[in-house]
Write a protein that holds these residues in place. Structure first.
Motif, short mmCIF file in Angstrom:
data_model
loop_
_atom_site.label_atom_id
_atom_site.label_comp_id
_atom_site.label_asym_id
_atom_site.label_seq_id
_atom_site.Cartn_x
_atom_site.Cartn_y
_atom_site.Cartn_z
N GLU A 31 0.82 -1.21 0.00
CA GLU A 31 0.00 0.00 0.00
C GLU A 31 0.86 1.26 0.00
O GLU A 31 0.54 2.24 -0.68
CB GLU A 31 -0.93 0.02 1.22
N GLU A 35 1.02 4.07 -2.96
CA GLU A 35 0.70 5.46 -2.63
C GLU A 35 1.81 6.40 -3.11
O GLU A 35 1.54 7.47 -3.67
CB GLU A 35 0.48 5.61 -1.13
N ASN A 111 -5.36 -2.59 -1.64
CA ASN A 111 -6.19 -2.50 -0.45
C ASN A 111 -7.09 -3.72 -0.25
O ASN A 111 -7.92 -3.74 0.65
CB ASN A 111 -7.04 -1.23 -0.50
N LYS A 199 -11.28 4.63 -0.72
CA LYS A 199 -11.93 4.90 0.58
C LYS A 199 -13.45 4.90 0.42
O LYS A 199 -14.18 4.32 1.23
CB LYS A 199 -11.46 6.25 1.12
N LYS A 202 -14.83 1.39 0.03
CA LYS A 202 -14.94 0.71 1.32
C LYS A 202 -16.22 1.14 2.04
O LYS A 202 -16.93 0.33 2.65
CB LYS A 202 -13.72 1.01 2.19
#
Length: 207
Positions: A31, A35, A111, A199, A202
């Motif tokens: 991750e 990033e 993720n 995000k 999720k």
């Protein structure tokens, strides 16, 4: 700027891959690597917007990111992390841009999502048939061209007509997307950022 991020910005593919392999040997989480690469891709996009980089540079950056994913993919496949869910991903009909889509895909896989990438200029019927076959929780529709907004709306309409709209959450992504486009097209969410998009995905799983 981080060494890996800088190498991505400078389009130094060999150096990027060397750093990625070194970071993996050190035990750096996938991750974190994704990033830092994403930040580099974002900086490349800014340079393109400012006229410092041109289309061939943008294409090269996309190829570098794909090479990074090829190195990381076996590691992600071996990871014992719980799979969060399944995403069917596509750049919509009449749009052939895939850099943003590929960045999102890499970040989503890192993720814990399983991503079925259908590519670019994707016909709505292929998206519908893939939903029926793969039964994803989320459908991600990407575009960079405002002229492809109609394709987003048309794709979502086809999903409704096929009777599978209530089985999936739909997120649209790309530089020109907005709250207004989300509401007009009938999507559930929108994002202009790969990290934010994951995000949101999720959150959609929990809604």
């Amino acid at each position: 700027m981080d060494e890996l991020t800088r190498a991505v910005v400078q389009l130094e593919e060999n150096q990027v891959i060397e750093i990625v392999r070194r970071e993996l040997k050190k035990g750096t989480p996938v991750e974190d690597i994704v990033e830092r690469c994403r930040q580099g891709m974002e900086a490349v996009g800014e340079k393109f917007s400012q006229g410092e980089y041109y289309l061939p540079d943008l294409i090269m950056a996309g190829e570098i990111f794909n090479s990074i994913l090829e190195v990381l993919r076996p590691i992600m496949a071996e990871a014992k992390t719980r799979k969060l869910g399944k995403i069917v991903l596509a750049t919509v009909k009449n749009d052939i841009h895939d850099i943003g889509k590929n960045v999102f895909k890499g970040f989503a896989e890192a993720n814990g999502f399983v991503v079925h990438d259908l590519g670019v200029d994707v016909d709505p019927e292929l998206i519908v048939s893939t939903i029926k076959e793969e039964k994803p929780e989320i459908v991600g529709l990407s575009c960079l061209l405002t002229s492809a907004f109609d394709s987003i709306k048309d794709t979502i309409e086809r999903i409704k007509q096929a009777g599978v709209r209530n089985q999936v959450k739909i997120i649209i992504g790309g530089a020109p997307v907005s709250e207004e486009l989300k509401n007009w097209s009938g999507a559930d969410a929108f994002t202009r950022s790969a990290a934010e998009g994951v995000k949101i995905c999720k959150e959609l799983l929990e809604s």
